[in-house]
Design an enzyme around this catalytic site. Structure first.
Site, PDB file in Angstrom:
ATOM      1  CD  GLU A  74      -3.334   1.083   2.182  1.00  9.90           C
ATOM      2  OE1 GLU A  74      -1.915   0.912   3.314  1.00  9.90           O
ATOM      3  OE2 GLU A  74      -3.890   1.680   2.487  1.00  9.90           O
ATOM      4  CG  ASP A  94      -3.232  -2.503   4.412  1.00  9.27           C
ATOM      5  OD1 ASP A  94      -2.058  -1.990   4.830  1.00  9.27           O
ATOM      6  OD2 ASP A  94      -4.355  -2.299   3.892  1.00  9.27           O
ATOM      7  CB  ILE A  96      -1.577  -0.178   9.477  1.00  7.87           C
ATOM      8  CG1 ILE A  96       0.368  -0.711  10.322  1.00  7.87           C
ATOM      9  CG2 ILE A  96      -3.124  -0.423  10.642  1.00  7.87           C
ATOM     10  CD1 ILE A  96       0.033   0.666  11.079  1.00  7.87           C
ATOM     11  CG  ASP A  97      -7.500  -2.869   6.208  1.00  6.11           C
ATOM     12  OD1 ASP A  97      -7.314  -2.807   5.228  1.00  6.11           O
ATOM     13  OD2 ASP A  97      -8.161  -4.158   6.678  1.00  6.11           O
ATOM     14  CB  THR A  99      -4.420   3.943   8.620  1.00  3.57           C
ATOM     15  OG1 THR A  99      -4.015   2.424   7.917  1.00  3.57           O
ATOM     16  CG2 THR A  99      -3.866   4.902   8.863  1.00  3.57           C
ATOM     17  CG  ASP A 224      -7.794  -1.768   1.542  1.00  6.36           C
ATOM     18  OD1 ASP A 224      -6.875  -2.020   2.243  1.00  6.36           O
ATOM     19  OD2 ASP A 224      -7.429  -1.361   0.619  1.00  6.36           O
TER      20      ASP A 224
HETATM   21  C1  LIP Z   1      -9.123   1.218   4.458  1.00  2.00           C
HETATM   22  C2  LIP Z   1      -9.834  -0.507   4.353  1.00  2.00           C
HETATM   23  C3  LIP Z   1     -11.378   0.138   4.679  1.00  2.00           C
HETATM   24  C4  LIP Z   1     -11.799   0.941   3.787  1.00  2.00           C
HETATM   25  C5  LIP Z   1     -10.981   2.172   3.243  1.00  2.00           C
HETATM   26  C6  LIP Z   1      -9.491   1.625   3.382  1.00  2.00           C
HETATM   27  P1  LIP Z   1      -6.399   0.597   4.877  1.00  2.00           P
HETATM   28  O1  LIP Z   1      -7.704   0.737   4.204  1.00  2.00           O
HETATM   29  O2  LIP Z   1      -9.516  -1.408   5.511  1.00  2.00           O
HETATM   30  O3  LIP Z   1     -12.093  -0.707   4.687  1.00  2.00           O
HETATM   31  O4  LIP Z   1     -12.581   1.175   3.567  1.00  2.00           O
HETATM   32  O5  LIP Z   1     -10.924   2.617   2.315  1.00  2.00           O
HETATM   33  O6  LIP Z   1      -9.207   0.995   1.714  1.00  2.00           O
HETATM   34  O7  LIP Z   1      -6.365   2.474   4.486  1.00  2.00           O
HETATM   35  O8  LIP Z   1      -6.515   1.400   6.418  1.00  2.00           O
HETATM   36  O9  LIP Z   1      -5.276   0.031   4.497  1.00  2.00           O
END
Ligand code: LIP
Length: 281
Positions: A74, A94, A96-97, A99, A224
């Site tokens: 990412e 990713d 940290i999914d 964030t 993600d």
């Molecule tokens: C996020 C996702 C979340 C989505 C956001 C974003 P990040 O990832 O997990 O569900 O709604 O658009 O993609 O940016 O925290 O890695």
């Protein structure tokens, strides 16, 4: 690139769990501290120093052990890496999914490590270090949470389902209007409820462990849901695009459902199909 054997894939899978745990330590130690926050594509698209630090840790570890493998991450893509997705062994990461959750100390954050070969997802590891939950799956061998086999819910009727979705990071009026129209359409099926955990991967893992029946979203990226996607499939679930058609990892839309009936019924309720530019093209 030589043909990868099953035992080489197994070696990568074991390594993914090890480095996910290492990355988890970095996330845990930063979780309750002040964060260094920047925005990316929009005001609600956040990144922290920890996202970059964890991605570097994972990339460095993988490069030193598997120097010929490709990496899609990412934060590297955000920083301008435009490598296409190929048939080569590819780690899709990713760091940290969730964030935004990380910034707010909402405990649904996950390190996501997916792996593709010949463009097929071969395994996925999703680790939430705050709850100490390690979800793992390798194609053909089932899905596990902390080593215990998990399965999707058996519910076939969308009207009796708990559906997960997200508000995403776009604050564009047109996109938000479509998102709300879809939510209203799904809610009025009627379904039991709609929930959001703030992490695509965590939402999908709820489907994998039978705590929710389906997750849908337009807009997230391959990193993600690559790792979590195979965890859903190996738990007995299905993946499809938002219109119910074949799942495309790079199409930035997903339905992850406990079974095809629920997935297809949900697709029919998604009256607004929202397109985003594909990943890694
Ligand atoms: C996020 C996702 C979340 C989505 C956001 C974003 P990040 O990832 O997990 O569900 O709604 O658009 O993609 O940016 O925290 O890695």
């Amino acid at each position: 690139m030589d043909i990868m054997t099953e035992s080489e894939i197994n070696e990568c899978f074991a390594f993914a769990s090890t480095i996910a745990k290492e990355a988890g330590k970095v996330i845990s130690s930063a979780f309750y501290k002040e964060k260094d926050i920047e925005t990316k594509a929009g005001v609600a698209d956040l990144v922290t120093k920890s996202d970059k630090e964890v991605e570097k840790l994972l990339f460095d570890s993988i490069r030193s052990k598997f120097p010929s493998h490709k990496l899609i991450g990412e934060e590297s893509v955000s920083a301008g890496d435009v490598s296409p997705h190929t048939n080569d062994p590819t780690w899709i990461i990713d760091p940290i999914d969730g964030t935004t959750n990380f910034v707010h100390r909402f405990p649904y954050v996950a390190v996501c490590i997916g792996f593709t070969y010949n463009k097929e997802i071969k395994f996925g590891v999703v680790y939430n270090p705050i709850l100490d939950e390690l979800y793992t799956a390798k194609r053909g061998t089932g899905a596990f949470l902390n080593g215990t086999r998990i399965h999707v819910s058996q519910e076939p009727d969308l009207r009796k389902c708990l559906v997960m979705t997200e508000c995403g990071s776009s604050r564009d009026d047109v996109v938000m209007a479509k998102l709300f129209e879809n939510m209203q359409s799904v809610l009025s099926t009627p379904v039991h409820t709609i929930h959001s955990l703030g992490s695509a991967a965590m939402n999908a893992c709820m489907v994998a462990k039978g705590a929710a029946e389906a997750y849908y979203e337009f807009g997230p990226h391959c990193w993600d849901f690559c790792a979590a996607g195979i965890i859903v499939e190996e738990a007995g679930g299905v993946l499809m695009n938002g219109d119910g058609g074949p799942f495309d990892l790079m199409a930035r839309q997903i339905i992850a459902a406990n079974n095809p009936e629920v997935g297809k019924s949900l697709a029919k309720r998604l009256v607004q199909q929202i397109s985003f530019p594909h990943d890694c093209q």
